[in-house]
Design a protein around this motif. Structure first.
Motif, PDB file in Angstrom:
ATOM      1  N   GLN A 182       0.825  -1.195   0.000  1.00  0.00           N
ATOM      2  CA  GLN A 182       0.000   0.000   0.000  1.00  0.00           C
ATOM      3  C   GLN A 182       0.869   1.259   0.000  1.00  0.00           C
ATOM      4  O   GLN A 182       0.507   2.281  -0.586  1.00  0.00           O
ATOM      5  N   ILE A 183       2.038   1.167   0.634  1.00  0.00           N
ATOM      6  CA  ILE A 183       2.955   2.308   0.667  1.00  0.00           C
ATOM      7  C   ILE A 183       3.420   2.646  -0.744  1.00  0.00           C
ATOM      8  O   ILE A 183       3.408   3.812  -1.165  1.00  0.00           O
ATOM      9  N   LYS A 194       1.923   1.873  -3.480  1.00  0.00           N
ATOM     10  CA  LYS A 194       0.766   2.330  -4.247  1.00  0.00           C
ATOM     11  C   LYS A 194       0.525   3.826  -4.005  1.00  0.00           C
ATOM     12  O   LYS A 194       0.168   4.564  -4.921  1.00  0.00           O
ATOM     13  N   GLU A 195       0.737   4.257  -2.760  1.00  0.00           N
ATOM     14  CA  GLU A 195       0.586   5.682  -2.455  1.00  0.00           C
ATOM     15  C   GLU A 195       1.666   6.500  -3.149  1.00  0.00           C
ATOM     16  O   GLU A 195       1.401   7.605  -3.637  1.00  0.00           O
ATOM     17  N   GLN A 220       0.690   6.850  -6.708  1.00  0.00           N
ATOM     18  CA  GLN A 220      -0.380   7.834  -6.868  1.00  0.00           C
ATOM     19  C   GLN A 220       0.175   9.253  -6.826  1.00  0.00           C
ATOM     20  O   GLN A 220      -0.247  10.120  -7.604  1.00  0.00           O
ATOM     21  N   ILE A 221       1.115   9.498  -5.951  1.00  0.00           N
ATOM     22  CA  ILE A 221       1.762  10.812  -5.872  1.00  0.00           C
ATOM     23  C   ILE A 221       2.484  11.102  -7.185  1.00  0.00           C
ATOM     24  O   ILE A 221       2.417  12.220  -7.718  1.00  0.00           O
ATOM     25  N   SER A 233       4.289  15.798  -0.623  1.00  0.00           N
ATOM     26  CA  SER A 233       3.451  14.616  -0.419  1.00  0.00           C
ATOM     27  C   SER A 233       4.282  13.411   0.014  1.00  0.00           C
ATOM     28  O   SER A 233       3.898  12.666   0.921  1.00  0.00           O
ATOM     29  N   LEU A 273       4.138  11.465   3.722  1.00  0.00           N
ATOM     30  CA  LEU A 273       3.963  10.019   3.841  1.00  0.00           C
ATOM     31  C   LEU A 273       5.113   9.414   4.641  1.00  0.00           C
ATOM     32  O   LEU A 273       4.889   8.587   5.534  1.00  0.00           O
ATOM     33  N   SER A 291       8.054  -0.302   3.140  1.00  0.00           N
ATOM     34  CA  SER A 291       7.113  -1.209   2.479  1.00  0.00           C
ATOM     35  C   SER A 291       7.509  -2.675   2.684  1.00  0.00           C
ATOM     36  O   SER A 291       6.657  -3.559   2.679  1.00  0.00           O
TER      37      SER A 291
END
Length: 207
Positions: free
Chosen positions: A32-33, A35-36, A39-40, A74, A78, A179
């Motif tokens: 998920q890390i 994936k974030e 997205q950024i 961003s 995170l 991750s």
């Protein structure tokens, strides 16, 4: 340039599968890390696509700096969230008596740790499975980062810090380690769980 960069990525993916078959215990456990992070990266790329460098170089450069700053902010947020969470986790283990504080003064070498081979495997995994696709928009260059991190008594990577010239690469590398999250087994010395700080250099070459 694009073709050679893709070759680098495909090599990493190919090596990933062969590496996994040998060192299956090192793996990404919190995708998920990443994936974030993707997205950024996508927000940055999509924002920049609205401008044409050939039509207006000055405007494009101005927007690039603006969007890049947002991207770094961003990524930093995170990273900081994960760092703060790991610090709190260390504190919780210490208060519960699970964490062995005295081990931080021993400064053990990998050869002194009963299952220290995991750290060698981690270093190889970081170098050969780096998510190079996150750098598909970057120019050809060699990026270097040094990670300093704590392996706590639960085997998790905590208090991950970075140093290196490229802030974006530093942040992505630290997030990549987060991750992976943890070793297969906590580290032990004299049949006791230990925690200790380690350093790991990571290099990515984009051609």
């Amino acid at each position: 340039m694009v073709k050679s960069r893709l070759k680098s990525v495909f090599f990493l993916v190919f090596f990933f599968f062969s590496f996994q078959s040998v060192f299956g215990q090192i793996k990404i456990t919190n995708d998920q890390i990443l994936k974030e992070v993707q997205q950024i990266k996508k927000v940055f790329s999509d924002s920049l696509k609205r401008y044409d460098f050939k039509k207006d170089e000055h405007l494009y450069s101005e927007k690039y700096r603006t969007f890049y700053s947002v991207k770094i902010e961003s990524l930093s947020k995170l990273y900081q969230d994960l760092y703060d969470r790991s610090v709190a986790d260390v504190s919780t283990l210490e208060k519960s008596g699970t964490s062995e504080n005295q081990t931080s003064d021993l400064q053990l070498g990998i050869e002194d740790i009963e299952n220290g081979e995991q750290l060698k495997e981690l270093g190889l995994f970081l170098r050969t499975n780096y998510p190079a696709y996150l750098f598909s928009d970057y120019s050809s260059a060699t990026y270097r980062c040094k990670l300093n991190f704590l392996v706590d008594t639960d085997g998790k990577f905590k208090k991950v810090k970075y140093s290196g010239e490229s802030l974006a690469f530093n942040l992505m590398t630290a997030l990549f380690l987060y991750s992976i999250d943890h070793l297969e087994k906590p580290l032990r010395h004299n049949d006791q769980l230990i925690k200790q700080n380690f350093a790991q250099p990571v290099t990515l070459v984009i051609e």
